[in-house]
Design a protein around this motif. Structure first.
Motif, PDB file in Angstrom:
ATOM      1  N   LEU A   1       0.856  -1.265   0.056  1.00  0.00           N
ATOM      2  CA  LEU A   1      -0.189  -0.400  -0.253  1.00  0.00           C
ATOM      3  C   LEU A   1       1.279   1.384  -0.036  1.00  0.00           C
ATOM      4  O   LEU A   1       0.314   2.178  -0.827  1.00  0.00           O
ATOM      5  CB  LEU A   1      -0.803  -0.145   0.834  1.00  0.00           C
ATOM      6  N   ASP A   2       2.309   1.811   0.879  1.00  0.00           N
ATOM      7  CA  ASP A   2       2.269   2.628   0.857  1.00  0.00           C
ATOM      8  C   ASP A   2       2.984   2.975  -0.202  1.00  0.00           C
ATOM      9  O   ASP A   2       3.679   3.834  -0.732  1.00  0.00           O
ATOM     10  CB  ASP A   2       3.752   3.060   1.998  1.00  0.00           C
ATOM     11  N   GLU A   3       3.441   1.764  -0.835  1.00  0.00           N
ATOM     12  CA  GLU A   3       4.851   2.217  -2.111  1.00  0.00           C
ATOM     13  C   GLU A   3       3.649   2.377  -3.683  1.00  0.00           C
ATOM     14  O   GLU A   3       3.890   3.180  -4.335  1.00  0.00           O
ATOM     15  CB  GLU A   3       5.586   0.820  -2.733  1.00  0.00           C
ATOM     16  N   ALA A   4       2.297   1.725  -3.412  1.00  0.00           N
ATOM     17  CA  ALA A   4       1.211   2.451  -4.022  1.00  0.00           C
ATOM     18  C   ALA A   4       0.752   3.606  -4.369  1.00  0.00           C
ATOM     19  O   ALA A   4       0.831   4.498  -5.374  1.00  0.00           O
ATOM     20  CB  ALA A   4       0.311   1.221  -3.964  1.00  0.00           C
ATOM     21  N   LEU A   5       0.237   4.089  -3.158  1.00  0.00           N
ATOM     22  CA  LEU A   5       0.879   5.554  -3.032  1.00  0.00           C
ATOM     23  C   LEU A   5       1.976   6.457  -3.047  1.00  0.00           C
ATOM     24  O   LEU A   5       1.100   7.595  -3.837  1.00  0.00           O
ATOM     25  CB  LEU A   5       0.084   5.383  -1.728  1.00  0.00           C
ATOM     26  N   ARG A   6       2.855   6.183  -2.470  1.00  0.00           N
ATOM     27  CA  ARG A   6       3.533   6.859  -3.206  1.00  0.00           C
ATOM     28  C   ARG A   6       3.759   6.999  -5.149  1.00  0.00           C
ATOM     29  O   ARG A   6       4.220   8.381  -5.051  1.00  0.00           O
ATOM     30  CB  ARG A   6       5.202   6.663  -2.835  1.00  0.00           C
ATOM     31  N   VAL A   7       3.119   6.121  -5.802  1.00  0.00           N
ATOM     32  CA  VAL A   7       3.457   6.055  -6.871  1.00  0.00           C
ATOM     33  C   VAL A   7       2.693   6.625  -7.276  1.00  0.00           C
ATOM     34  O   VAL A   7       2.356   7.718  -8.236  1.00  0.00           O
ATOM     35  CB  VAL A   7       3.720   4.408  -7.677  1.00  0.00           C
ATOM     36  N   ALA A   8       1.232   6.978  -7.014  1.00  0.00           N
ATOM     37  CA  ALA A   8      -0.140   7.615  -6.958  1.00  0.00           C
ATOM     38  C   ALA A   8      -0.109   9.364  -7.273  1.00  0.00           C
ATOM     39  O   ALA A   8      -0.105   9.975  -7.815  1.00  0.00           O
ATOM     40  CB  ALA A   8      -1.049   7.267  -6.825  1.00  0.00           C
ATOM     41  N   VAL A   9       1.128   9.303  -5.977  1.00  0.00           N
ATOM     42  CA  VAL A   9       0.352  11.362  -5.410  1.00  0.00           C
ATOM     43  C   VAL A   9       2.134  11.838  -6.655  1.00  0.00           C
ATOM     44  O   VAL A   9       2.123  12.522  -7.371  1.00  0.00           O
ATOM     45  CB  VAL A   9       1.601  11.427  -4.120  1.00  0.00           C
ATOM     46  N   ASP A  10       3.173  10.598  -6.494  1.00  0.00           N
ATOM     47  CA  ASP A  10       4.496  11.461  -7.991  1.00  0.00           C
ATOM     48  C   ASP A  10       3.166  11.363  -9.032  1.00  0.00           C
ATOM     49  O   ASP A  10       3.916  12.453  -9.319  1.00  0.00           O
ATOM     50  CB  ASP A  10       5.588  10.175  -7.508  1.00  0.00           C
ATOM     51  N   VAL A  11       2.742  10.236  -9.582  1.00  0.00           N
ATOM     52  CA  VAL A  11       2.394  11.111 -11.373  1.00  0.00           C
ATOM     53  C   VAL A  11       1.202  12.103 -11.183  1.00  0.00           C
ATOM     54  O   VAL A  11       1.026  12.699 -12.469  1.00  0.00           O
ATOM     55  CB  VAL A  11       2.036   9.436 -11.480  1.00  0.00           C
ATOM     56  N   LEU A  12       0.796  12.237 -10.383  1.00  0.00           N
ATOM     57  CA  LEU A  12      -0.348  13.146  -9.633  1.00  0.00           C
ATOM     58  C   LEU A  12       0.324  14.699  -9.578  1.00  0.00           C
ATOM     59  O   LEU A  12      -0.088  15.412 -10.076  1.00  0.00           O
ATOM     60  CB  LEU A  12      -1.102  13.373  -8.141  1.00  0.00           C
TER      61      LEU A  12
END
Length: 274
Positions: free
Chosen positions: A176-187
């Motif tokens: 979850l933490d890595e997926a969240l960071r991926v999403a925030v990075d692309v946003l």
């Protein structure tokens, strides 16, 4: 007598589509992606009252971009459809595919009607399965078109650029933490690739977590839990994350779902207010 102004049907539909696309593009993007234990929803949304993502039923959630009043009407209609179907038949008869079909019919009818403007919305209906292979994500556009998405999808704002970045950075089985960071990075990247910082206070985050012991899998991630996942310092005097998340999830379909379990008649007025 004045000759009526003529517009070909093709041009009229093209103008309506262009109108809807421009309205949707003005909004901030929403990213939905799978992770090891379910489906993650992330949006840049500083408002704590006007949600872009909500629970629909036990394992189903809804996300939207565009005009709030229009997608909120669709959300409420989806909750009523799910509650009545679950009460009339069985809870497992309420599926994301069935809900997406209902939304597609509604959006398609509105778009092709000459009597009203098209809805300036795009929707995602997602259902978490017992395994990653069973997860379902459907994207619906303003004209009622449905796309069956796999692993990730972005809509609103600069969705095309975000999707390209997700192709390079997302992989199956992320925690979850890595997926969240991926999403925030692309946003946080604009069309030119420049990066900006998005803090926890600017985000709306929710998950459909298949590992939750209760029947309802939707949960909001807020406060200290969100800050911890992002690696930020937790804000002082913050409401406990689990309490806030479960409280938000208790809004939504809970009241009508409880009516279905207790055998009482579902009430349309019981539709959630997020």
């Amino acid at each position: 007598m004045t000759t009526p102004f003529y517009v070909s049907p093709q041009q009229a539909m093209a103008d309506r589509a262009d109108y809807a696309r421009k309205g949707i593009a003005r909004g901030r993007s929403v990213v939905v992606l799978t992770y090891a234990d379910g489906i993650l929803f992330v949006a840049e949304n500083p408002s704590r009252a006007l949600h872009k993502m909500s629970e629909i039923y036990d394992r189903i959630a809804f996300a939207a971009v565009g005009k709030y009043n229009e997608f909120e009407n669709l959300r409420i209609g989806g909750v009523r459809y799910a509650d009545i179907r679950g009460y009339s038949y069985a809870r497992h008869d309420v599926t994301a595919r069935g809900l997406a079909n209902v939304y597609a019919q509604t959006l398609g009818t509105i778009f092709s009607s000459g009597g009203e403007k098209p809805y300036e919305v795009e929707l995602i209906v997602a259902e978490v399965g017992s395994t990653t292979a069973d997860d379902q994500i459907y994207r619906l556009t303003y004209d009622g078109s449905i796309a069956d998405e796999h692993h990730y999808v972005a809509m609103g704002g600069n969705a095309d650029q975000i999707t390209e970045q997700l192709k390079r950075t997302h992989r199956e089985g992320l925690p979850l933490d890595e997926a969240l960071r991926v999403a925030v990075d692309v946003l946080g990247r604009d069309g030119s690739g420049e990066k900006r910082t998005i803090t926890a206070a600017q985000l709306e985050v929710a998950v459909l977590d298949r590992t939750r012991s209760q029947q309802r899998k939707f949960k909001r991630i807020v406060g200290a839990q969100l800050a911890r996942l992002l690696g930020e310092a937790a804000p002082a005097a913050e409401e406990p994350a689990d309490t806030a998340a479960d409280g938000a999830a208790a809004d939504g379909a809970g009241e009508a779902n409880g009516a279905a379990e207790n055998g009482s008649t579902p009430k349309a007025e019981g539709s959630p207010e997020e």
